[in-house]
Write an enzyme that holds these catalytic residues in place. Structure first.
Site, PDB file in Angstrom:
ATOM      1  CB  VAL A   1      -0.941   0.004   1.227  1.00 17.05           C
ATOM      2  CG1 VAL A   1      -1.648   1.338   1.385  1.00 17.05           C
ATOM      3  CG2 VAL A   1      -1.951  -1.114   1.117  1.00 17.05           C
ATOM      4  CG  ASP A   2       4.764   3.241   2.358  1.00 12.62           C
ATOM      5  OD1 ASP A   2       4.391   4.398   2.085  1.00 12.62           O
ATOM      6  OD2 ASP A   2       5.788   2.997   3.016  1.00 12.62           O
TER       7      ASP A   2
END
Length: 178
Positions: A38-39
């Protein structure tokens, strides 16, 4: 899509980077400099503005990195959301006595920060259940209880929990605490 708490919480499958919420939450690492999962997707889709603001936060507020459970906010660059709230989830097994409290703090502090910035909607990924190996069933119980409590305390109008797959969504539905 499923709703809870009189429609104030929405549970769905989707791409977090496409959410048009006031803020999306980044399951960041403590460096705030991007990473995988996600990052990485948020930094890639949002562009260099997010990284620039994260570097400034590191320089001025958290030179040793963002502590687990805390949250900070940046603008969202090219994302549909206006802001990104970055929080660092616990690595499962590293601090067994406190890991559920640290995971809950991620959700609580992100919602609190959204409210402090007059934001009405926030979208979360499943924090710590990827590379940080938090079991999805345990994370569902902790995160849903934290969201429920934060929604009741703050009155935020729109919280979205956005899962990567139908399987992840089902695990959440089977273990939530709403």
């Amino acid at each position: 899509m499923h709703t809870f708490l009189d429609g104030r919480v929405v549970i769905k499958v989707g791409d977090l980077t496409h959410e048009d919420a006031d803020a999306i939450v980044n399951a960041a690492n403590s460096t705030l400099l991007g990473g995988g999962g996600v990052d990485g997707a948020i930094h890639d889709a949002g562009g260099p503005e997010i990284l620039k603001e994260c570097k400034e936060i590191r320089r001025t507020q958290y030179p040793d990195g963002l502590p687990t459970g805390q949250a900070v906010i940046t603008r969202a660059g090219h994302l549909p959301a206006k802001y990104v709230i970055h929080t660092v989830g616990p690595i499962y097994g590293r601090d067994p006595a406190n890991q559920s409290e640290l995971l809950a703090a991620c959700y609580e502090n992100a919602i609190k920060l959204a409210c402090e910035n007059s934001l009405r909607s926030i979208a979360f990924p499943s924090i710590s259940t990827g590379a940080y190996s938090y079991p999805r069933d345990e994370a569902a119980a902790v995160s849903s209880a934290a969201v429920r409590d934060a929604v009741e305390k703050t009155g935020i109008a729109d919280v979205r929990l956005v899962f990567h797959s139908e399987n992840d969504l089902q695990v959440f539905l089977d273990n939530h605490q709403f």
